[in-house]
Scaffold this active site. Structure first.
Site, PDB file in Angstrom:
ATOM      1  N   GLU A  11     133.362 -30.542  -7.034  1.00 43.57           N
ATOM      2  CA  GLU A  11     133.807 -31.620  -7.057  1.00 43.57           C
ATOM      3  C   GLU A  11     134.445 -31.854  -8.837  1.00 43.57           C
ATOM      4  O   GLU A  11     134.267 -31.466  -9.802  1.00 43.57           O
ATOM      5  CB  GLU A  11     132.589 -32.311  -7.499  1.00 43.57           C
ATOM      6  N   CYS A  68     135.941 -39.120 -14.579  1.00 49.03           N
ATOM      7  CA  CYS A  68     136.479 -37.862 -13.518  1.00 49.03           C
ATOM      8  C   CYS A  68     137.466 -38.741 -12.946  1.00 49.03           C
ATOM      9  O   CYS A  68     138.845 -38.553 -12.118  1.00 49.03           O
ATOM     10  CB  CYS A  68     135.359 -36.703 -12.736  1.00 49.03           C
TER      11      CYS A  68
END
Ligand code: NAD
Length: 460
Positions: free
Chosen positions: A208, A242
């Protein structure tokens, strides 16, 4: 670390699957652990940042994990059920099904920006799938990491879940363990190293990662409304998200209005900066200096810099919400993931030009597009690939337990959350049970009429 790994691995190899009730019990323990330590988690995370809003920690971290636990607990029985699969004609009579089995020991490496959500979020899926887990949280959030290690030790047996704190060396040793699966959340650069370490053990990875997630405003959409939405997604946690919109693409004639509206919206959300608990500080001096230098570099190159608030920098490591018009393509702001409260706004003359700009870059983790016309949104979806998308908003696709969350290409591989996470950390084991006659073995050898009939059927 090695001792716990051997212990967990040994027990995971004893051949018995992990029953529903034990998985549910582990999820209940996790839920109680989060709820009873709410205040301590909020305080630790805030101290690590310098300041982090208690509400953000509740809504974006603890709330997300608790929601995932609720969703998973209520569906787990169904997810675990063996799935009947069709049997091909020439293999009849028979039955076929897929069992979802635990992988064994899963490693979780987490970053500092949402330290609780990104360590315990994966843990929900890992435990639901019947695995044991080892977690390595970030050294940049040391108070949180120490607290997590302590409360996990108080809640779970060491053969269930353990946390290992420490710096890069610990992280390297951790990623070299021959896990049955390793999920890493963090930067693309470190993701590469983690995958290399995992490859030595043939450990499958879920990565990720980050990237530059664009927001595109189409010319039909209300500028103020889009600006407010982008400002919301960008300045939450001071841009240290993010999937925060990294930069915005705006029709050339609307750039100034949009930029001004982003700043106005930020000033309404954060009327003051110093002493305002709602506005996060930047995690470290190094990151603070990196962001300041990136804006200085753009300014020196002739970019226009707008800030919300009296001071760009305050002594509590905060950076005011900032919009940059005309940031140079070659500068840090347009080259690297920003990961701070700075929004470059780029003009475009045609949607093709905007799409070409996105397509010319690494595939991002998220993409945001604003339009009232579905055809325009479809066009953007069809042209530019990203890990996930929110249309006419930001961030919220990541909060859906019904859909996988993940990146593509340099923004990551493998999604998790909800059923997708359960499947990610399960082994889908195909089982075939031969019926009252085994036609396959009856064919020969010696090969005869039956084999020729089967061949005819297969080679149509
Ligand atoms: P980072 O890559 O610096 O660190 C993440 C973790 O990796 C830490 O726990 C660290 O100890 C560990 N680590 C460091 N060096 C290592 C090595 N050589 N081998 C193994 N592990 C090592 O990332 P960060 O600064 O903590 O987080 C910011 C990045 O994370 C941004 O790029 C952001 O986009 C990304 N991110 C992605 C997601 C997502 O879900 N896709 C979520 C949050 C953050």
């Amino acid at each position: 670390m090695k001792r716990i790994f051997d212990l967990q691995r040994g027990l995971s190899r004893d051949g018995s699957t992990v029953p529903l009730e034990l998985r549910q019990q582990r999820l209940r323990k996790l839920k109680t652990m989060i709820q009873t330590n709410e205040a301590a988690f909020i305080a630790a995370i805030s101290q690590d940042f310098g300041n982090r809003s208690a509400d953000e920690t509740r809504v974006l971290e603890m709330g997300m994990v608790l929601n995932a636990i609720r969703h998973t607990s209520s569906h787990l029985r169904r997810w675990m059920r063996p799935e009947r699969r069709p049997v091909s004609m020439v293999s009849q009579p028979a039955r076929a099904w897929v069992r979802r089995e635990p992988l064994g020991v899963v490693g979780i490496i987490a970053p500092w920006n949402y330290p609780l959500f990104l360590s315990l979020g994966p843990l929900v899926d890992v435990l639901a799938a019947g695995n044991r887990a080892m977690i390595k949280p970030s050294e940049l959030s040391p108070r949180f990491s120490d607290l997590l290690a302590q409360v996990v030790a108080d809640t779970f047996a060491e053969d269930e879940v353990r946390v290992f704190t420490g710096g890069v060396e610990v992280a390297q040793d951790f990623s070299a363990l021959p896990f049955d699966h390793l999920i890493f959340t963090g930067s693309t650069a470190v993701g590469r190293k983690v995958m290399q370490a995992a490859a030595a053990n043939l450990t499958p990875v879920t990565l990720e990662l980050g990237g530059k997630s664009p927001a595109i405003l189409c010319d039909d959409y209300d500028v103020e409304k889009a600006a407010k939405s982008v400002a919301f997604g960008k300045f939450l946690n001071a841009g240290q998200t993010c999937i925060a919109p990294d930069y915005a693409l705006v029709p050339r004639a609307k750039v100034d209005t949009f930029a001004r509206a982003v700043i106005d919206s930020a000033m309404k959300s954060y009327p003051t900066l110093a002493g305002n608990d709602d506005y996060s500080s930047i995690i470290s001096d190094r990151h603070h200096a990196r962001l300041v230098a990136a804006v200085d570099e753009a300014r020196a190159a002739g970019a226009t810099v707008l800030t919300a608030g009296d001071a760009t920098m305050t002594n509590d490591r905060k950076i005011a919400p900032t919009v940059v018009i005309g940031a140079p393509e070659t500068g840090v702001l347009m080259r690297e993931e920003i990961f701070g409260p700075i929004l470059p706004v780029l003009p475009y003359d045609s949607i093709d030009q905007a799409l070409a700009l996105i397509k010319g870059r690494a595939r991002p983790l998220a993409l945001y597009a604003y339009s009232t016309q579905q055809a325009k949104l479809d066009r953007i979806l069809d042209s530019a690939i990203s890990g996930g998308v929110t249309l006419n908003g930001t961030l919220i696709h990541a909060a859906q337990d019904g859909m996988a969350f993940g990146g593509v290409g340099p923004s990551g591989m493998g999604g998790y959350h909800g059923r997708d996470g359960f499947l990610r950390f399960s082994h889908s084991r195909s089982v075939f049970k031969v019926g009252f006659v085994n036609g396959f073995e009856k064919m020969g050898p010696p090969w005869g009429r039956l084999a020729r009939t089967a061949a005819k059927l297969l080679m149509r």
